[in-house]
Design a protein around this motif. Structure first.
Motif, PDB file in Angstrom:
ATOM      1  N   TYR A  42     -11.888  29.359  53.421  1.00 60.09           N
ATOM      2  CA  TYR A  42     -10.880  28.669  54.366  1.00 60.09           C
ATOM      3  C   TYR A  42     -10.911  26.966  54.687  1.00 60.09           C
ATOM      4  O   TYR A  42      -9.896  26.411  54.555  1.00 60.09           O
ATOM      5  CB  TYR A  42     -11.086  29.442  55.837  1.00 60.09           C
ATOM      6  CG  TYR A  42     -10.456  28.619  56.771  1.00 60.09           C
ATOM      7  CD1 TYR A  42      -9.011  28.784  57.122  1.00 60.09           C
ATOM      8  CD2 TYR A  42     -11.114  27.575  57.899  1.00 60.09           C
ATOM      9  CE1 TYR A  42      -8.517  27.996  58.034  1.00 60.09           C
ATOM     10  CE2 TYR A  42     -10.545  27.080  58.965  1.00 60.09           C
ATOM     11  CZ  TYR A  42      -9.031  27.019  58.914  1.00 60.09           C
ATOM     12  OH  TYR A  42      -8.397  26.265  59.947  1.00 60.09           O
ATOM     13  N   ILE A  43     -12.183  26.509  54.719  1.00 55.38           N
ATOM     14  CA  ILE A  43     -12.248  25.330  54.927  1.00 55.38           C
ATOM     15  C   ILE A  43     -11.911  24.345  53.394  1.00 55.38           C
ATOM     16  O   ILE A  43     -11.129  23.438  53.737  1.00 55.38           O
ATOM     17  CB  ILE A  43     -13.994  24.850  55.092  1.00 55.38           C
ATOM     18  CG1 ILE A  43     -14.465  25.398  56.377  1.00 55.38           C
ATOM     19  CG2 ILE A  43     -14.151  23.295  54.971  1.00 55.38           C
ATOM     20  CD1 ILE A  43     -13.698  25.025  57.511  1.00 55.38           C
ATOM     21  N   ASN A  44     -12.094  25.152  52.474  1.00 56.56           N
ATOM     22  CA  ASN A  44     -11.482  24.536  51.072  1.00 56.56           C
ATOM     23  C   ASN A  44     -10.178  24.420  51.004  1.00 56.56           C
ATOM     24  O   ASN A  44      -9.617  23.427  50.781  1.00 56.56           O
ATOM     25  CB  ASN A  44     -12.078  25.511  50.002  1.00 56.56           C
ATOM     26  CG  ASN A  44     -11.893  24.799  48.544  1.00 56.56           C
ATOM     27  OD1 ASN A  44     -12.283  23.541  48.374  1.00 56.56           O
ATOM     28  ND2 ASN A  44     -11.215  25.354  47.672  1.00 56.56           N
ATOM     29  N   PHE A  45      -9.315  25.496  51.499  1.00 57.34           N
ATOM     30  CA  PHE A  45      -7.994  25.438  51.746  1.00 57.34           C
ATOM     31  C   PHE A  45      -7.414  24.723  52.670  1.00 57.34           C
ATOM     32  O   PHE A  45      -6.453  23.792  52.422  1.00 57.34           O
ATOM     33  CB  PHE A  45      -7.399  26.880  52.163  1.00 57.34           C
ATOM     34  CG  PHE A  45      -7.087  27.821  50.934  1.00 57.34           C
ATOM     35  CD1 PHE A  45      -6.394  27.307  49.819  1.00 57.34           C
ATOM     36  CD2 PHE A  45      -7.829  29.234  50.945  1.00 57.34           C
ATOM     37  CE1 PHE A  45      -6.035  28.215  48.721  1.00 57.34           C
ATOM     38  CE2 PHE A  45      -7.559  29.983  49.735  1.00 57.34           C
ATOM     39  CZ  PHE A  45      -6.673  29.397  48.880  1.00 57.34           C
ATOM     40  N   LEU A  46      -8.181  24.318  53.787  1.00 56.58           N
ATOM     41  CA  LEU A  46      -7.687  23.251  54.952  1.00 56.58           C
ATOM     42  C   LEU A  46      -7.686  21.956  54.491  1.00 56.58           C
ATOM     43  O   LEU A  46      -7.005  21.439  54.666  1.00 56.58           O
ATOM     44  CB  LEU A  46      -8.753  23.632  56.191  1.00 56.58           C
ATOM     45  CG  LEU A  46      -8.384  22.802  57.147  1.00 56.58           C
ATOM     46  CD1 LEU A  46      -7.242  22.983  57.941  1.00 56.58           C
ATOM     47  CD2 LEU A  46      -9.996  22.752  58.201  1.00 56.58           C
ATOM     48  N   LEU A  47      -8.863  21.735  53.779  1.00 50.32           N
ATOM     49  CA  LEU A  47      -8.829  20.259  52.915  1.00 50.32           C
ATOM     50  C   LEU A  47      -8.001  20.170  51.907  1.00 50.32           C
ATOM     51  O   LEU A  47      -7.801  18.745  51.699  1.00 50.32           O
ATOM     52  CB  LEU A  47     -10.341  20.001  52.697  1.00 50.32           C
ATOM     53  CG  LEU A  47     -11.483  20.239  53.765  1.00 50.32           C
ATOM     54  CD1 LEU A  47     -12.756  20.027  53.342  1.00 50.32           C
ATOM     55  CD2 LEU A  47     -11.309  19.436  55.091  1.00 50.32           C
ATOM     56  N   LEU A  48      -7.421  20.984  51.408  1.00 50.55           N
ATOM     57  CA  LEU A  48      -6.361  20.789  50.400  1.00 50.55           C
ATOM     58  C   LEU A  48      -5.185  20.517  50.962  1.00 50.55           C
ATOM     59  O   LEU A  48      -4.134  20.186  50.050  1.00 50.55           O
ATOM     60  CB  LEU A  48      -6.342  22.349  49.419  1.00 50.55           C
ATOM     61  CG  LEU A  48      -7.593  22.425  48.411  1.00 50.55           C
ATOM     62  CD1 LEU A  48      -7.392  23.714  47.779  1.00 50.55           C
ATOM     63  CD2 LEU A  48      -7.665  21.196  47.370  1.00 50.55           C
ATOM     64  N   SER A  49      -4.853  20.724  52.316  1.00 51.11           N
ATOM     65  CA  SER A  49      -3.674  20.424  52.837  1.00 51.11           C
ATOM     66  C   SER A  49      -3.172  19.037  52.634  1.00 51.11           C
ATOM     67  O   SER A  49      -4.037  18.045  52.709  1.00 51.11           O
ATOM     68  CB  SER A  49      -3.497  21.296  54.274  1.00 51.11           C
ATOM     69  OG  SER A  49      -4.435  20.387  55.010  1.00 51.11           O
TER      70      SER A  49
ATOM     71  N   ILE B 193      -5.868  34.229  56.306  1.00 50.37           N
ATOM     72  CA  ILE B 193      -5.435  33.108  55.661  1.00 50.37           C
ATOM     73  C   ILE B 193      -5.955  32.979  54.403  1.00 50.37           C
ATOM     74  O   ILE B 193      -5.096  32.833  53.264  1.00 50.37           O
ATOM     75  CB  ILE B 193      -5.650  31.917  56.692  1.00 50.37           C
ATOM     76  CG1 ILE B 193      -4.860  31.989  57.983  1.00 50.37           C
ATOM     77  CG2 ILE B 193      -5.212  30.546  55.892  1.00 50.37           C
ATOM     78  CD1 ILE B 193      -5.369  30.790  58.794  1.00 50.37           C
ATOM     79  N   VAL B 194      -7.213  33.216  54.249  1.00 50.83           N
ATOM     80  CA  VAL B 194      -7.677  33.182  52.745  1.00 50.83           C
ATOM     81  C   VAL B 194      -6.974  34.243  51.924  1.00 50.83           C
ATOM     82  O   VAL B 194      -6.564  33.773  50.636  1.00 50.83           O
ATOM     83  CB  VAL B 194      -9.068  33.123  52.854  1.00 50.83           C
ATOM     84  CG1 VAL B 194      -9.833  33.377  51.429  1.00 50.83           C
ATOM     85  CG2 VAL B 194      -9.817  32.042  53.388  1.00 50.83           C
ATOM     86  N   PHE B 195      -6.882  35.337  52.264  1.00 53.23           N
ATOM     87  CA  PHE B 195      -6.458  36.414  51.584  1.00 53.23           C
ATOM     88  C   PHE B 195      -4.729  36.143  51.508  1.00 53.23           C
ATOM     89  O   PHE B 195      -4.598  36.250  50.408  1.00 53.23           O
ATOM     90  CB  PHE B 195      -6.452  37.829  52.584  1.00 53.23           C
ATOM     91  CG  PHE B 195      -5.816  39.025  51.762  1.00 53.23           C
ATOM     92  CD1 PHE B 195      -6.394  39.670  50.605  1.00 53.23           C
ATOM     93  CD2 PHE B 195      -4.489  39.515  51.976  1.00 53.23           C
ATOM     94  CE1 PHE B 195      -6.008  40.600  50.066  1.00 53.23           C
ATOM     95  CE2 PHE B 195      -4.075  40.551  51.265  1.00 53.23           C
ATOM     96  CZ  PHE B 195      -4.844  41.324  50.367  1.00 53.23           C
TER      97      PHE B 195
END
Length: 342
Positions: free
Chosen positions: A251-258, A298-300
């Protein structure tokens, strides 16, 4: 490619050979001819030395096909038309890839900052560049959920290898981070070391940051390591180990990609010829601290989106490669007379 046709009057350096055509030669025909033999690695094979130099004394002995001028012109006109259409088709597919990437970015941005419930009540996050977030979400600084560590230092060219050797251990180069948002065990290089320094070792689910880059677009780029093997990290990078059990690293990885976070990294990067970001700006960065079950949902959701869009992009890229191959074969067949044009 190592040949081109000049559209200007000007001066060239000694690194170039200039072939000026006589009246019975059509420059465009020979432009396509040289493109064909270059694609077939013939020009490269003529060179010698470390930099593959070609001298004019050698080049002037090279045999050229020399069809009648009318045929040269017909071939050049035919290839101008066909290659322009192929280039246009390639440009359309490249635009489609860009749109797919933009779509992915929009979906990531919406999911990680607003959640998956379209009816949820929102509140002001207190961070201007984040905007409104669901009422039950919190904002915390990154430093409160984990620890940052440095990449390897004091290593030189001979200390690195692309192949495994005795006395070398797995290593993640910085190029893997800005190319991929997930890194597996198939993307290693190797660095000379007899043992692991626990201060510099990357482990499963660690977040990786690119702390030095040539562009603002790449500065702060993040990725997550999903391999089981312990590996070292490049000196241009920092690693982050999450110790908070209520955080899903994906989730953190996706968040930081935004886009919000990409813009944040660009805003705190400093430099001219090389852009750098200080560790403190990463650690004090506000993150959205949300219930673990929502993180997992969210990750899924985003993993499914990523898979579908990545597949669509891959198909477009394969189509582009086939068009490029067709263009290369077409030019070769036409300029060598295998395919005749009217």
């Amino acid at each position: 490619l190592r040949s081109s046709i000049s559209e200007y009057d000007g001066i060239i350096t000694s690194a170039y050979l200039n072939l000026r055509f006589r009246s019975k030669a059509n420059p465009k025909f020979f432009h396509y001819f040289f493109r064909a033999i270059d694609s077939n690695k013939i020009i490269y094979g003529l060179g010698s030395g470390l930099r593959q130099n070609i001298s004019y004394l050698d080049f002037r002995k090279f045999l050229f096909p020399f069809p009648p001028l009318s045929e040269q012109t017909a071939i050049a006109n035919f290839l101008d038309d066909k290659t322009a259409k192929i280039d246009q088709a390639i440009a359309i597919k490249e635009k489609e890839i860009t749109l797919l990437k933009e779509r992915r970015q929009i979906l990531i941005q919406k999911a990680v900052t607003k959640g998956l419930d379209p009816n949820v009540k929102l509140k002001d996050s207190g961070v201007e560049w984040i905007g409104k977030i669901p009422e039950h979400w919190e904002v915390r600084k990154l430093k409160y959920i984990g620890n940052m560590f440095s990449g390897l230092t004091n290593k030189r060219g001979d200390d690195f290898s692309k192949e495994p050797n005795e006395g070398f251990l797995p290593f993640i180069p910085f190029t893997n981070i800005f190319r991929n948002n997930k890194i597996s065990e198939n993307e290693f290089q190797f660095v000379k070391s007899n043992s692991y320094d626990v201060q510099n070792v990357v482990e499963f689910n660690n977040i990786l940051f690119l702390m030095s880059s040539e562009t603002f677009d790449d500065i702060g780029k993040n990725s997550i390591y999903l391999g089981k093997t312990k590996v070292f990290l490049n000196s241009f990078c920092k690693g982050f180990k999450i110790f908070d059990k209520n955080i899903n690293p994906l989730y953190i990885n996706f968040l930081l990609l935004s886009k919000n976070y990409r813009d944040y990294f660009a805003s705190v990067g400093r430099g001219f010829t090389r852009i750098n970001i200080k560790q403190e700006y990463v650690l004090i960065m506000p993150i959205l601290y949300i219930p673990l079950n929502e993180q997992n949902q969210i990750v899924f959701y985003l993993e499914d989106i990523e898979e579908k869009i990545a597949k669509a992009i891959s198909l477009k890229q394969q189509e582009i490669e086939r068009l490029k191959e067709y263009k290369t074969v077409l030019i070769d067949n036409v300029v060598t007379g295998k395919v005749r044009v009217s």
